[in-house]
Design a protein around this motif. Structure first.
Motif, PDB file in Angstrom:
ATOM      1  N   LYS A  18       0.862  -1.182   0.000  1.00 53.20           N
ATOM      2  CA  LYS A  18       0.000   0.000   0.000  1.00 53.20           C
ATOM      3  C   LYS A  18       0.896   1.228   0.000  1.00 53.20           C
ATOM      4  O   LYS A  18       1.762   1.380   0.860  1.00 53.20           O
ATOM      5  N   ARG A  20       0.889   5.405  -0.029  1.00 56.65           N
ATOM      6  CA  ARG A  20       0.118   6.641   0.135  1.00 56.65           C
ATOM      7  C   ARG A  20       0.563   7.636  -0.933  1.00 56.65           C
ATOM      8  O   ARG A  20       1.759   7.861  -1.121  1.00 56.65           O
ATOM      9  N   THR A  21      -0.405   8.224  -1.592  1.00 58.67           N
ATOM     10  CA  THR A  21      -0.095   9.203  -2.627  1.00 58.67           C
ATOM     11  C   THR A  21       0.107  10.575  -2.002  1.00 58.67           C
ATOM     12  O   THR A  21      -0.254  10.809  -0.849  1.00 58.67           O
ATOM     13  N   LYS A  22       0.663  11.484  -2.781  1.00 58.66           N
ATOM     14  CA  LYS A  22       0.935  12.839  -2.285  1.00 58.66           C
ATOM     15  C   LYS A  22      -0.340  13.572  -1.896  1.00 58.66           C
ATOM     16  O   LYS A  22      -0.327  14.431  -1.037  1.00 58.66           O
ATOM     17  N   ASN A  23      -1.460  13.220  -2.542  1.00 53.16           N
ATOM     18  CA  ASN A  23      -2.714  13.908  -2.224  1.00 53.16           C
ATOM     19  C   ASN A  23      -3.493  13.198  -1.112  1.00 53.16           C
ATOM     20  O   ASN A  23      -4.656  13.494  -0.883  1.00 53.16           O
ATOM     21  N   GLY A  24      -2.856  12.248  -0.436  1.00 57.71           N
ATOM     22  CA  GLY A  24      -3.478  11.574   0.695  1.00 57.71           C
ATOM     23  C   GLY A  24      -4.235  10.305   0.351  1.00 57.71           C
ATOM     24  O   GLY A  24      -4.767   9.647   1.230  1.00 57.71           O
ATOM     25  N   GLY A  25      -4.278   9.965  -0.909  1.00 60.13           N
ATOM     26  CA  GLY A  25      -4.952   8.733  -1.322  1.00 60.13           C
ATOM     27  C   GLY A  25      -4.054   7.527  -1.111  1.00 60.13           C
ATOM     28  O   GLY A  25      -2.944   7.623  -0.584  1.00 60.13           O
ATOM     29  N   GLU A  26      -4.546   6.402  -1.523  1.00 59.87           N
ATOM     30  CA  GLU A  26      -3.783   5.159  -1.394  1.00 59.87           C
ATOM     31  C   GLU A  26      -3.864   4.365  -2.692  1.00 59.87           C
ATOM     32  O   GLU A  26      -4.924   4.293  -3.312  1.00 59.87           O
ATOM     33  N   ASN A  27      -2.751   3.807  -3.082  1.00 56.95           N
ATOM     34  CA  ASN A  27      -2.689   2.881  -4.210  1.00 56.95           C
ATOM     35  C   ASN A  27      -2.156   1.555  -3.704  1.00 56.95           C
ATOM     36  O   ASN A  27      -1.271   1.522  -2.844  1.00 56.95           O
ATOM     37  N   TYR A  28      -2.684   0.482  -4.244  1.00 53.89           N
ATOM     38  CA  TYR A  28      -2.227  -0.849  -3.879  1.00 53.89           C
ATOM     39  C   TYR A  28      -1.572  -1.498  -5.097  1.00 53.89           C
ATOM     40  O   TYR A  28      -2.090  -1.410  -6.207  1.00 53.89           O
TER      41      TYR A  28
END
Length: 74
Positions: A18, A20-28
């Motif tokens: 997992k 965390r993206t710079k904009n606070g999201g998450e990518n798996y």
């Protein structure tokens, strides 16, 4: 006792990360590697050793893939 003869061994390793993206999201991200090896019939083979080496190889490959993903997003 089984009369079967092992002619090949196969292992698959898989991991999910997992990020965390710079904009606070998450990518798996999920990575997987599989390898199959034929067992020679003309020489004595230690199957336990061969299995251990195969597991090391597939796990090392997945670990390397995970490290590349982590480096990309650092």
């Amino acid at each position: 006792m089984s009369k079967a003869v092992t002619t090949s061994i196969k292992a698959t390793s898989r991991a999910s990360i997992k990020i965390r993206t710079k904009n606070g999201g998450e990518n798996y991200y999920t990575v997987e590697y599989s390898e199959e090896r034929s067992i020679p019939t003309d020489v004595e083979v230690d199957l336990d050793e061969e299995r251990a080496e195969l597991w090391d190889a597939v796990n090392d490959t997945v670990d390397d893939q995970c490290e590349q993903i982590l480096k990309t997003f650092r």
